[in-house]
Design an enzyme around this catalytic site. Structure first.
Site, PDB file in Angstrom:
ATOM      1  N   ASP A 158       0.854  -1.183   0.000  1.00  0.00           N
ATOM      2  CA  ASP A 158       0.000   0.000   0.000  1.00  0.00           C
ATOM      3  C   ASP A 158       0.895   1.241   0.000  1.00  0.00           C
ATOM      4  O   ASP A 158       1.635   1.474   0.959  1.00  0.00           O
ATOM      5  CB  ASP A 158      -0.889  -0.043   1.251  1.00  0.00           C
ATOM      6  N   HIS A 159       0.805   2.035  -1.050  1.00  0.00           N
ATOM      7  CA  HIS A 159       1.659   3.219  -1.178  1.00  0.00           C
ATOM      8  C   HIS A 159       1.352   4.296  -0.138  1.00  0.00           C
ATOM      9  O   HIS A 159       2.140   5.224   0.029  1.00  0.00           O
ATOM     10  CB  HIS A 159       1.547   3.821  -2.585  1.00  0.00           C
ATOM     11  N   ARG A 160       0.255   4.176   0.567  1.00  0.00           N
ATOM     12  CA  ARG A 160      -0.024   5.146   1.637  1.00  0.00           C
ATOM     13  C   ARG A 160       0.920   4.932   2.820  1.00  0.00           C
ATOM     14  O   ARG A 160       1.119   5.836   3.620  1.00  0.00           O
ATOM     15  CB  ARG A 160      -1.476   5.038   2.099  1.00  0.00           C
ATOM     16  N   ALA A 161       1.496   3.731   2.924  1.00  0.00           N
ATOM     17  CA  ALA A 161       2.399   3.427   4.035  1.00  0.00           C
ATOM     18  C   ALA A 161       3.829   3.136   3.572  1.00  0.00           C
ATOM     19  O   ALA A 161       4.776   3.350   4.319  1.00  0.00           O
ATOM     20  CB  ALA A 161       1.871   2.225   4.812  1.00  0.00           C
TER      21      ALA A 161
END
Length: 193
Positions: free
Chosen positions: A162-165
């Protein structure tokens, strides 16, 4: 090197341990050094929650579909213990005898298609986790070397995150170190204990 080291160690210790157990052990140790891979997002999706444990999810194919029980505190267990837990969880999943606790609390998942085949696939992240490792079937390939040509084994891995993390550089650092660890027979032998 992983498959050769596994064969040698299984013979030496008179046990049968799957390649997945070796990969699970080394991955669980590596996750301690890469805490973002072993994190989750809070309910608002605004904060990253770092875990101080590695509850390693192992995807199991059953007649009812995919089920992902997990090994609690995998980073503290030996390869033999991990192998035993993988076998028990898979058996319980197929017999529909898993407990709720077996299914809760995973912090990272491994999905292995090694027994089925295929070279690469895209594993789907199991929320609230932020990453998943896919293991494909090992294959043989003849390559050129200084000595001429030689037959080598390759084990394709796929990482979804997940690119948010997690950013791409961090993910590549993780997979690079995982590849190095899986090619280090001394580290594999040390992990056996």
């Amino acid at each position: 090197i992983l498959l050769e080291a596994r064969t040698k160690l299984c013979k030496k210790h008179r046990v049968k341990v799957s390649p997945l157990a070796f990969i699970a052990k080394i991955t669980s140790q590596l996750l301690v050094d890469f805490p973002l891979m072993n994190s989750s997002l809070d309910q608002t999706l605004e904060k990253i929650i770092l875990k101080d444990y590695v509850n390693l999810g192992i995807a199991v194919d059953t007649t009812e579909g995919l089920i992902v029980p997990n090994i609690k505190n995998a980073q503290l267990k030996s390869i033999v213990e991990i192998s035993s837990e993988i076998n028990k969880l898979a058996e319980d999943a197929k017999k529909r005898k898993l407990k709720i606790d077996d299914l809760k609390g995973a912090s990272f998942t491994i999905s292995s298609l090694g027994a089925i085949g295929g070279k690469f696939f895209t594993p789907i992240i199991n929320p609230p986790e932020v990453a998943i490792l896919g293991i494909s079937k090992a294959y043989e390939k003849v390559i050129s070397s200084k000595a001429g040509f030689e037959n080598r084994s390759f084990l394709p891995i796929s990482l979804s995150y997940d690119h948010r993390a997690i950013n791409g550089v961090y993910a590549v650092q993780f997979t690079s170190q995982l590849g190095e660890a899986l090619s280090d027979d001394k580290l594999i032998e040390k992990s056996f204990k």
